[in-house]
Design a protein around this motif. Structure first.
Motif, mmCIF file in Angstrom:
data_model
loop_
_atom_site.group_PDB
_atom_site.id
_atom_site.type_symbol
_atom_site.label_atom_id
_atom_site.label_comp_id
_atom_site.label_asym_id
_atom_site.label_seq_id
_atom_site.Cartn_x
_atom_site.Cartn_y
_atom_site.Cartn_z
ATOM 1 N N TYR A 37 38.138 61.750 85.589
ATOM 2 C CA TYR A 37 38.052 62.054 83.691
ATOM 3 C C TYR A 37 38.923 61.196 83.241
ATOM 4 C CZ TYR A 37 35.616 66.481 84.286
ATOM 5 O OH TYR A 37 34.665 67.364 84.474
ATOM 6 N N GLU A 41 38.111 57.788 81.142
ATOM 7 C CA GLU A 41 38.618 57.633 79.757
ATOM 8 C C GLU A 41 39.156 56.202 79.657
ATOM 9 O OE1 GLU A 41 41.749 60.412 78.926
ATOM 10 O OE2 GLU A 41 42.605 59.055 77.295
ATOM 11 N N SER A 137 36.576 61.567 73.898
ATOM 12 C CA SER A 137 37.787 60.935 72.975
ATOM 13 C C SER A 137 37.759 59.578 73.007
ATOM 14 C CB SER A 137 39.073 61.411 73.599
ATOM 15 O OG SER A 137 40.087 60.673 73.340
ATOM 16 N N SER A 251 42.157 64.097 69.410
ATOM 17 C CA SER A 251 41.303 64.891 70.371
ATOM 18 C C SER A 251 41.928 66.281 70.790
ATOM 19 C CB SER A 251 41.311 64.144 71.947
ATOM 20 O OG SER A 251 41.211 62.872 71.603
#
Ligand code: G1P
Length: 289
Positions: A37, A41, A137, A251
Motif C-alpha cells: 500500500y 502510494e 489519498s 486522508s
C-alpha cells in the motif's frame, strides 16, 4: 523529486506474536501486504526510487517486489493470466527498490541517515509504513506541490485526542486554523511530549517531504526521546534555519502497527474492495444485525 525513504528495520514488537517470524510490513491488509500500500502510494505521487532501510530479518519485503521466476513459470504453464497480471504488475518498469541496512534500533532519524548515501544531494520524502492512508489519498503529491511552491519542508499532521499526543511528534503552528490540504508555518515541533506539555493536538502522521539539509542536521542531532536519534529533532532545527510547514492531511489514516488500528483498517478496506466489498458488507449486516 524521485526518492522516498521507507524505514522497515523495526521489529514490530507491538504486533507480537504475528511478527515473530514475518516482517510487520508483510502483514496482510485484505489481500496485499501493508508495504505494498505505501509503495503504491509513493508511486502514485510520482516517486520512482523506493529506498528501504531494512534489517536482516526483513528479506521477504524485497522478495515481494522482485520477479519470482518459479511462480511466474508455473502460472504461465497453467494459463493463469489473471494471476500473472496481479503478481507481475505491482511496480511500473521505471520503479526501483533499493535497500540499505540499519545496523541497530537507534531511531527514525538514524534510519534516515542510513539512507544518506543513496539520497545524495536530493530532496526526498519519508513514509512510515505503519501508517496506511485510504487508497485514493493524494496527500503525498499535494505535499510535493506545496514544497515546490514554498521551498519549505512539509510535515503531514492530523488532530488526535489530547490523551494520545504523547505517542507522536507534535507541531505548533501558533493556532493557525488549517483546512485539510493546507499548510502553515511551524514554530515548534516536539517528539512525544507529555500530554499536558504538548503545544497542540496536531500529530505527525508519517509523511514528510524534506529539504536535503536535514541530512546534515541529522549528523549533529543528539539522542532525544527514548534515547534515539529523532527525525523530529532534526526537522525542528531545519525549521529554525529555513522554515518548515505542517500540512493538514485530507486522508483517513490507520495505525496498522497497532492491533486495533489494523482491525479497523481491515474492515474498512474490505468494505471498499472492488471484488469482496459487497459480499463482505452483506455478511457483516446479516451476522451482526
Ligand atoms: C514516529 C515518529 C513520530 C510520529 C509517529 C507517527 O514515532 O517519530 O513523530 O508522530 O511515528 O506514527 P513511532 O511511532 O515510530 O514511535
Amino acid at each position: 523529486m524521485k526518492k522516498v525513504v521507507i524505514p522497515v528495520a523495526g521489529l514490530g514488537t507491538r504486533f507480537l506474536p504475528a511478527t515473530k517470524a514475518i516482517p510487520k510490513e508483510m502483514i496482510t491488509l485484505v489481500d496485499q501486504p501493508l508495504i505494498q500500500y505505501v509503495v503504491c502510494e509513493a508511486i502514485s505521487a510520482g516517486f520512482t526510487d523506493i529506498i528501504l532501510v531494512t534489517h536482516a530479518s526483513k528479506g521477504a519485503i524485497e522478495n515481494h517486489f522482485d520477479h519470482n521466476f518459479e511462480l511466474m513459470t508455473t502460472l504461465e504453464n497453467k494459463g493463469k493470466h489473471n494471476l500473472i497480471a496481479i503478481v507481475d504488475n505491482i511496480l511500473p518498469s521505471d520503479a526501483n527498490i533499493i535497500s540499505i541496512r540499519q545496523p541497530g534500533p537507534l531511531g527514525l532519524g538514524h534510519a534516515v541517515l542510513c539512507a544518506a548515501p543513496i539520497i545524495g544531494d536530493d530532496d526526498f520524502a519519508v513514509i512510515l509504513p505503519d501508517v496506511i492512508l485510504n487508497g485514493d489519498s493524494t496527500d503525498l503529491a499535494q505535499m510535493v506541490q506545496a514544497y515546490q511552491t514554498s521551498r519549505k519542508s512539509q510535515i503531514m499532521v492530523e488532530p488526535v485526542a489530547y490523551e494520545e499526543v504523547h505517542k507522536y511528534g507534535v507541531v505548533d503552528c501558533q493556532g493557525a486554523h488549517l483546512q485539510p490540504g493546507e499548510s502553515a508555518d511551524m514554530v515548534a515541533m516536539v517528539e512525544k511530549p507529555k500530554n499536558d506539555e504538548a503545544p497542540s493536538n496536531l500529530a505527525v502522521t508519517g509523511r514528510y517531504i524534506l529539504d536535503n539539509r536535514v541530512i546534515g542536521l541529522l549528523h549533529t542531532t543528539p539522542k532525544g526521546a527514548g534515547g534515539e536519534i529523532q527525525l523530529t529533532d532534526a526537522i525542528a532545527m531545519l525549521m529554525e534555519e529555513r522554515g518548515a510547514q505542517a500540512y493538514l492531511s485530507t486522508s483517513k489514516s490507520y495505525d496498522c502497527g497497532d492491533k486495533l488500528g489494523y482491525l479497523k483498517a481491515t474492515v474498512e478496506f474490505a468494505l471498499k474492495h472492488p471484488e469482496l466489498g459487497k459480499s463482505f458488507k452483506t455478511w457483516l449486516e446479516t451476522e451482526f444485525a
